[in-house]
Design a protein around this motif. Structure first.
Motif, PDB file in Angstrom:
ATOM      1  N   GLY A 137      13.042  -7.470  15.437  1.00  0.00           N
ATOM      2  CA  GLY A 137      14.144  -7.941  16.270  1.00  0.00           C
ATOM      3  C   GLY A 137      14.101  -7.348  17.666  1.00  0.00           C
ATOM      4  O   GLY A 137      14.317  -8.048  18.662  1.00  0.00           O
ATOM      5  N   MET A 138      13.799  -6.054  17.754  1.00  0.00           N
ATOM      6  CA  MET A 138      13.700  -5.425  19.075  1.00  0.00           C
ATOM      7  C   MET A 138      12.510  -5.994  19.855  1.00  0.00           C
ATOM      8  O   MET A 138      12.592  -6.183  21.071  1.00  0.00           O
ATOM      9  CB  MET A 138      13.586  -3.912  18.938  1.00  0.00           C
ATOM     10  N   GLY A 139      11.422  -6.269  19.151  1.00  0.00           N
ATOM     11  CA  GLY A 139      10.265  -6.882  19.809  1.00  0.00           C
ATOM     12  C   GLY A 139      10.598  -8.265  20.354  1.00  0.00           C
ATOM     13  O   GLY A 139      10.205  -8.615  21.469  1.00  0.00           O
ATOM     14  N   CYS A 140      11.351  -9.046  19.589  1.00  0.00           N
ATOM     15  CA  CYS A 140      11.766 -10.382  20.043  1.00  0.00           C
ATOM     16  C   CYS A 140      12.672 -10.285  21.269  1.00  0.00           C
ATOM     17  O   CYS A 140      12.531 -11.060  22.217  1.00  0.00           O
ATOM     18  CB  CYS A 140      12.483 -11.133  18.925  1.00  0.00           C
ATOM     19  N   ARG A 141      13.608  -9.346  21.243  1.00  0.00           N
ATOM     20  CA  ARG A 141      14.510  -9.181  22.384  1.00  0.00           C
ATOM     21  C   ARG A 141      13.727  -8.737  23.627  1.00  0.00           C
ATOM     22  O   ARG A 141      14.007  -9.188  24.742  1.00  0.00           O
ATOM     23  CB  ARG A 141      15.612  -8.178  22.053  1.00  0.00           C
TER      24      ARG A 141
END
Length: 81
Positions: free
Chosen positions: A51-55
């Protein structure tokens, strides 16, 4: 008009990712814990990091779009950086 310096958002994401691993190490199941704790912990950690990578990817896309829009605006007005 290229900006340089620290990308604080990227740094924040890296700190958050590191914290996932530190918290995961503390929460690692002990012998005698239910068998589902380990897969649940691993899935939760993976989901958080993904999720942090996507953001962060969305952040990079937004920065690129802003740079492109600024470049197009300068070109339309006939000005150079």
């Amino acid at each position: 008009m290229e900006e340089s310096g620290t990308d604080w958002k990227a740094l924040g994401y890296l700190v958050s990712i590191a914290s996932v691993f530190f918290l995961g190490a503390v929460a690692w199941p002990k012998p005698g814990d239910p068998v589902w704790h380990l897969p649940g912990l691993i899935l939760g950690m993976a989901a958080s990091v993904i999720g942090m990578g996507c953001r962060y990817k969305a952040h990079l896309n937004q920065k690129r779009e802003i740079r492109q829009t600024k470049k197009e605006a300068l070109k339309a007005t006939g000005r150079k950086r």
